[in-house]
Design an enzyme around this catalytic site. Sequence first.
Site, PDB file in Angstrom:
ATOM      1  N   ASN A  26      30.213   1.909  22.470  1.00  0.00           N
ATOM      2  CA  ASN A  26      31.223   2.164  23.497  1.00  0.00           C
ATOM      3  C   ASN A  26      30.565   1.904  24.857  1.00  0.00           C
ATOM      4  OD1 ASN A  26      29.650   4.400  24.096  1.00  0.00           O
ATOM      5  ND2 ASN A  26      30.931   5.807  22.937  1.00  0.00           N
ATOM      6  N   ASP A 215      41.240   5.373  16.784  1.00  0.00           N
ATOM      7  CA  ASP A 215      40.223   5.916  17.688  1.00  0.00           C
ATOM      8  C   ASP A 215      40.130   5.064  18.958  1.00  0.00           C
ATOM      9  OD1 ASP A 215      37.875   7.767  18.142  1.00  0.00           O
ATOM     10  OD2 ASP A 215      36.892   5.820  18.273  1.00  0.00           O
TER      11      ASP A 215
END
Length: 349
Positions: A26, A215
């Site tokens: 991320n 997600d």
Amino acid sequence: MSERGAAGPGPATIQVSRIMRPDDANIAGNVHGGTVLKMIEEAGAIISTRHCNSGQGEPCVAALARVERTDFLSPMCIGEVANVSAEITYTSKHSVEVQVNVMSENILTGAKKVTNKATLWYVPLSLKNVNKVVEVPPIQYMHKEQEDEGRKRYEEQKLDRLETKQRNGDVILPVINPEPHTVGYSQSSLIHLVGPSDCTLLGFVHGGVTMKLMDEVAGIVAARHCKTNIVTASVDAINFHEKIKKGSVITISGRMTFTSNKSMEIEVFVDADPFVDEPQERYRAVSAFFTYVSLSKEGKPLPVPQLLTESEEEKRRFEEGKGRYLQTKAKRQAQMMQQAQMMQQAAQH
Ligand code: COA
């Protein structure tokens, strides 16, 4: 002998390892929660499909039916190795319970940390007929208590999933010029065409692929709301009541439902639009609640801007989210107290 809970036909444990690469990261440089969920599901699918094909029954593929609430206990970094181990812990006539542990390993120092523990339920579907549920070869338990505890978990999830079957949720509509920190401001959607690489041998989407996309959307909602680095803290139990066929277009939508001082709850829906082969009405395939935390550059949890609720519906959802938040917080505290007591007792002996 391994520490497995059960022995019998079929393999009782497996371990899968993979090095974490930059495309797993991320923006904070840690591994995406969705990537971890996908690895967990892959390990579960391997062990349950192997087990379900180990008896005399017809060839089948195990489909993910449910994932119990999962907490992300510590972050995993790029360059570390994810060691995912899966074990079959209970079988009912038509379902398999798999417990999965994820451990991050720094292969330079040897340091290891548990990052996740998850419980998944799979249901075997016939290779000849995707709509036919086949029987699961029973496992043998080393102790009767293991079977009794497994049956208790099975009965509990059966009750719990009835609730979500009835909760369908509404459609998320676009909002023009939303005010910052309102629900409309951060709500987001992602559209995806289901291709062969997303699907099982039976031509429907892998549960792990769906969880990863869910997600991703939840992460976009959280980042839009607080404009900082964000991480997945937990995912509530998810039930996969409907298959999603190859060739469907899926819309994954997320909206914020609740904020506490330092966490955000995001509700995510997956709607499927199958129009190849046998066109069918658009339907809600799955929905779930994700909890996210905002992090400082040093990785410390930050206070989050409070969600501004406008409509009666948004206020109701906020109160419901608060109820879930307080309930899980109380459970966590009770578990911590229990662990502290056990450690104290062990130290006294
Ligand atoms: N969680 C756990 N187990 C479940 C479940 C759920 N959400 N739904 C059904 N089951 C179990 C039942 O307990 C039963 O086992 P048992 O007889 O030992 O108790 C078994 O599944 C079959 O139940 P049944 O009522 O006959 O089937 P169903 O019509 O409910 O179908 C599925 C069950 C799982 C096949 C169906 O819901 C499905 O296809 N879901 C989607 C699976 C999928 O595509 N996963 C990936 C999604 S992206």
